[in-house]
Design an enzyme around this catalytic site. Structure first.
Site, mmCIF file in Angstrom:
data_model
loop_
_atom_site.group_PDB
_atom_site.id
_atom_site.type_symbol
_atom_site.label_atom_id
_atom_site.label_comp_id
_atom_site.label_asym_id
_atom_site.label_seq_id
_atom_site.Cartn_x
_atom_site.Cartn_y
_atom_site.Cartn_z
ATOM 1 N N GLN A 16 0.791 -1.231 0.000
ATOM 2 C CA GLN A 16 0.000 0.000 0.000
ATOM 3 C C GLN A 16 0.825 1.284 0.000
ATOM 4 O O GLN A 16 0.594 2.179 -0.788
ATOM 5 C CB GLN A 16 -0.756 0.007 1.323
ATOM 6 C CG GLN A 16 -2.067 -0.641 1.341
ATOM 7 C CD GLN A 16 -2.947 0.372 2.005
ATOM 8 O OE1 GLN A 16 -3.592 1.150 1.297
ATOM 9 N NE2 GLN A 16 -2.938 0.427 3.296
ATOM 10 N N ASP A 43 10.453 -6.430 -3.305
ATOM 11 C CA ASP A 43 9.404 -7.039 -2.491
ATOM 12 C C ASP A 43 9.675 -8.536 -2.384
ATOM 13 O O ASP A 43 10.627 -9.048 -2.987
ATOM 14 C CB ASP A 43 7.994 -6.746 -3.039
ATOM 15 C CG ASP A 43 7.007 -6.516 -1.884
ATOM 16 O OD1 ASP A 43 6.987 -7.356 -0.955
ATOM 17 O OD2 ASP A 43 6.271 -5.505 -1.892
ATOM 18 N N GLY A 90 8.246 -4.811 5.901
ATOM 19 C CA GLY A 90 8.449 -5.362 7.238
ATOM 20 C C GLY A 90 7.342 -6.349 7.506
ATOM 21 O O GLY A 90 6.468 -6.555 6.661
ATOM 22 N N GLN A 113 18.577 -7.092 5.370
ATOM 23 C CA GLN A 113 18.583 -5.935 4.471
ATOM 24 C C GLN A 113 19.740 -4.989 4.794
ATOM 25 O O GLN A 113 20.317 -4.378 3.895
ATOM 26 C CB GLN A 113 17.227 -5.230 4.516
ATOM 27 C CG GLN A 113 16.144 -6.155 3.943
ATOM 28 C CD GLN A 113 14.808 -5.490 3.724
ATOM 29 O OE1 GLN A 113 14.541 -4.408 4.218
ATOM 30 N NE2 GLN A 113 13.947 -6.158 2.983
ATOM 31 N N ARG A 163 0.860 15.130 11.304
ATOM 32 C CA ARG A 163 -0.456 14.939 11.934
ATOM 33 C C ARG A 163 -0.693 16.018 12.996
ATOM 34 O O ARG A 163 -1.799 16.551 13.117
ATOM 35 C CB ARG A 163 -0.533 13.553 12.591
ATOM 36 C CG ARG A 163 -0.743 12.418 11.600
ATOM 37 C CD ARG A 163 -0.496 11.066 12.256
ATOM 38 N NE ARG A 163 -0.894 9.972 11.367
ATOM 39 C CZ ARG A 163 -0.532 8.705 11.531
ATOM 40 N NH1 ARG A 163 0.254 8.361 12.546
ATOM 41 N NH2 ARG A 163 -0.950 7.777 10.696
ATOM 42 N N HIS A 188 8.054 6.218 17.476
ATOM 43 C CA HIS A 188 6.903 6.261 16.565
ATOM 44 C C HIS A 188 5.914 5.194 17.040
ATOM 45 O O HIS A 188 5.755 4.147 16.434
ATOM 46 C CB HIS A 188 7.344 5.999 15.118
ATOM 47 C CG HIS A 188 6.178 5.896 14.173
ATOM 48 N ND1 HIS A 188 5.316 6.944 13.956
ATOM 49 C CD2 HIS A 188 5.706 4.870 13.427
ATOM 50 C CE1 HIS A 188 4.376 6.557 13.102
ATOM 51 N NE2 HIS A 188 4.599 5.300 12.773
#
Length: 332
Positions: A16, A43, A90, A113, A163, A188
């Site tokens: 997404q 991916d 992730g 990675q 935000r 976060h």
């Protein structure tokens, strides 16, 4: 002189956020309208067909700045020569799962990675970790990519920062571009501390403190903070999917300001490797107010911290120290 293209890696590119992010990068939103890019999309093998579909769409969009697309499930090929790496891939937390349930999977993803970036990325590669738990994933990446300078490994708290700006602009019916210098401290996660104490809004009669304009400490110390902390969950509830458009947009903001610089007198929030500033524990990735110039970030120093802020900053720091211990226990 033609500008050399920069290679930008997006992991989890068929997902997404990836789908929202790659057209923004190809349009110049991340690195500027004059900077050509070559996109590297990574991916997992089950997503290979979807990833190829995204590549087809990128070709179909005929973006003038897009000089090439690498779409692959091979991490070495994906990391080869990249100048910027946006780590979106992730293991997501599913309903009923705790952070600690996804930690072992994410530790192993970020360890492998990191090794690939260490081996194949361009020497001064800038890394932004978006996938949760973002701060701790970034810390693991730092551990296993020792030749990438620690200042080049960051995580995304710009989404929380944006935000917070959005909530203030709505509350005051002000343009969001007139609101500046809010701070996201810490993790976060829902322990983050959105701090409006230094935040200002441009008005017809100059810059004014948000606290003064809102004139409602109960809202600023209560609902404002919880709304920002829990905004991600509210979006999942509304969309049945996690925030993608806003996450992609803030990832572009993060890299753009880091590479091209922050405006004079304005700071932004970035998750960076703590040097102990503001008595935050060193050795964790913690969100601080930073200014950027010439591709380097610098923590804004000397801001006054009141007792309420201190407690909230310490609490989110303690959560990060705990997450670090949990992540390291997965390595043994």
């Amino acid at each position: 002189m033609a500008v050399e293209p920069l290679r930008v890696l997006v992991t989890g590119a068929a997902g997404q956020i990836g789908y929202a992010l790659v057209p923004m990068i190809a349009r110049g939103v991340m690195l500027g309208a004059n900077q050509p890019v070559i996109l590297h999309m990574l991916d997992i093998p089950p997503a290979a067909e979807a990833l190829n579909g995204v590549k087809m769409e990128l070709v179909d969009a005929a973006f003038p700045l897009l000089k090439g697309v690498v779409a692959t499930t091979d991490v070495a090929e994906a990391c080869k020569g990249v100048n910027v790496a946006v780590m979106v891939g992730g293991f997501p937390r599913k309903e009923g799962m705790e952070r600690k349930d996804v930690m072992p999977k994410n530790v192993s993803i970020y360890k492998s990675q990191a090794s690939a970036l260490e081996q194949y990325a361009a020497p001064n590669c800038k890394v932004l970790v978006v996938a949760n738990p973002a701060n701790t994933n970034a810390l693991i990446l730092k551990e296993f990519a020792p030749s990438i300078p620690e200042k080049n490994i960051t995580c995304l708290t710009r989404l929380d920062h944006n935000r917070a700006l959005g909530q203030i602009s709505e509350r005051l019916n002000a343009q969001v571009s007139d609101v500046k210098n809010v701070i996201i401290w810490g993790n976060h996660s829902s322990s983050q501390y959105p701090d409006v104490n230094p935040c200002t809004v441009k008005t017809g009669s100059g810059e004014k403190a948000v606290r003064e304009l809102v004139a409602d400490d109960a809202w600023l110390n209560g609902e404002f903070i919880t709304t920002v902390q829990q905004r991600g969950a509210a979006i999942i509830k509304a969309r049945k999917l996690s925030s993608a458009l806003s996450a992609a947009s803030s990832a572009c903001d993060h890299i753009r300001d880091w590479v091209l610089g922050t405006p004079e007198g304005t700071w932004v929030s970035m998750g960076v490797y703590s040097d102990g500033s503001y008595n935050v524990p060193a050795g964790i990735i913690y969100s601080f107010p930073v200014t950027c110039k010439d591709g380097e970030w610098k923590i804004v120093q000397g801001l006054p911290i009141d007792e309420v802020s201190r407690q909230k900053m310490d609490a989110t720091g303690a959560e990060l120290v705990e997450e670090k211990a949990l992540a390291y226990s997965c390595l043994t």
